[in-house]
Scaffold this active site. Sequence first.
Site, PDB file in Angstrom:
ATOM      1  N   GLU A 139     -10.440   8.371 -25.773  1.00  0.00           N
ATOM      2  CA  GLU A 139     -10.296   9.235 -24.518  1.00  0.00           C
ATOM      3  C   GLU A 139     -11.535  10.343 -24.656  1.00  0.00           C
ATOM      4  O   GLU A 139     -10.927  10.460 -25.515  1.00  0.00           O
ATOM      5  CB  GLU A 139      -9.190   9.079 -24.219  1.00  0.00           C
ATOM      6  CG  GLU A 139      -9.398   9.983 -22.729  1.00  0.00           C
ATOM      7  CD  GLU A 139      -7.879  10.243 -22.595  1.00  0.00           C
ATOM      8  OE1 GLU A 139      -6.281   9.616 -23.068  1.00  0.00           O
ATOM      9  OE2 GLU A 139      -7.398  10.535 -21.489  1.00  0.00           O
ATOM     10  N   LYS A 154      -9.213   6.787 -14.644  1.00  0.00           N
ATOM     11  CA  LYS A 154      -8.032   7.208 -15.080  1.00  0.00           C
ATOM     12  C   LYS A 154      -6.875   6.944 -13.963  1.00  0.00           C
ATOM     13  O   LYS A 154      -7.068   8.323 -13.049  1.00  0.00           O
ATOM     14  CB  LYS A 154      -7.602   7.588 -16.008  1.00  0.00           C
ATOM     15  CG  LYS A 154      -6.583   7.991 -16.239  1.00  0.00           C
ATOM     16  CD  LYS A 154      -5.993   9.311 -17.978  1.00  0.00           C
ATOM     17  CE  LYS A 154      -5.026   9.167 -18.518  1.00  0.00           C
ATOM     18  NZ  LYS A 154      -5.021   9.943 -19.447  1.00  0.00           N
ATOM     19  N   CYS A 207      -5.421   5.683 -22.118  1.00  0.00           N
ATOM     20  CA  CYS A 207      -4.315   6.234 -23.027  1.00  0.00           C
ATOM     21  C   CYS A 207      -3.222   6.061 -21.777  1.00  0.00           C
ATOM     22  O   CYS A 207      -2.260   4.907 -21.366  1.00  0.00           O
ATOM     23  CB  CYS A 207      -4.694   7.657 -22.563  1.00  0.00           C
ATOM     24  SG  CYS A 207      -3.024   8.404 -24.403  1.00  0.00           S
TER      25      CYS A 207
HETATM   26  C1  ACM Z   1      -2.776  11.252 -22.499  1.00  0.00           C
HETATM   27  O1  ACM Z   1      -2.476  10.051 -21.473  1.00  0.00           O
HETATM   28  N1  ACM Z   1      -4.066  11.609 -22.583  1.00  0.00           N
HETATM   29  C2  ACM Z   1      -1.800  11.184 -22.852  1.00  0.00           C
END
Ligand code: ACM
Length: 274
Positions: free
Chosen positions: A41, A112, A150
């Site tokens: 990420e 995301k 993530c």
């Molecule tokens: C995250 O979602 N980077 C902890």
Amino acid sequence: MKTTLLQFEPTYLQKTNNLDRVERLLDPGGVLDADLVVLPELFATGYFFRSTDDALTVAEEARDGETTRRLHQWAHASGATFVAGLVEREGERLYNSAVVVTPRGWLGTYRKVHLYYQEKSHFQPGNTGFPVWTVTDRKGHAYRLGVMICFDWYFPESARALALGGADVIAHPSNLVRPDCPRSMPIRALENHVFTMTANRVGAETNGQESLKFIGQSTICDVHGHVLASAGPEETALVHATFEPTEARNRRLNAANDLFADRRPDVYTPLTAA
Ligand code: ACM
């Protein structure tokens, strides 16, 4: 097909230097022969933004920004498909996104969905849903690739939505700080009968007031929830595994049970209640 994750420590806001470093780390012998490469990420920018202005200085257009152009160079030169996280700018809005870039160029963007902690101060929640793309390996065999980022791991609906959308492989660019993901992703793989590839970073970052330590442990899992390959908590590492992605498609457990055919969406209504 051959797959690779890169785990390393990016330097905050040093985008071009980080891209140069990844180029050196990825292909030390000039023989990168993976079909699919997953990077962390926000791999070229760092994660724990001190301000939205800092995030803006490294933000870019997903289709044709500096990062996507570099990914395309690497994909074109090596024949691999890349999945990697970046700060996406669309107008005034920022998204924590991941792009899929094949040897032919940008294929798609995932934004995301589940934002973690201070991300909520800088990024909009993703609005792409959980898309799945058809990609070919270097022998021309097609497979279906889904992406989550993530903290999406904490919501089993993410991996489930991708698997129901037809993903054989879930690429999972990450900057993990919570300790539980390495024992959860094998279960996401098992319960959805998909391959998962979590590319995490290492090191620590401060936003001035507090620090976050990233836990490494990048992991590739097979459809039975077995760890095929993983990295340690602090090392810079390439993690490799070879698997047949279409193995994900047979979800039959025995003569009577099929993982997806046996689902009962009629009784899962609380899952979709607002
Ligand atoms: C995250 O979602 N980077 C902890």
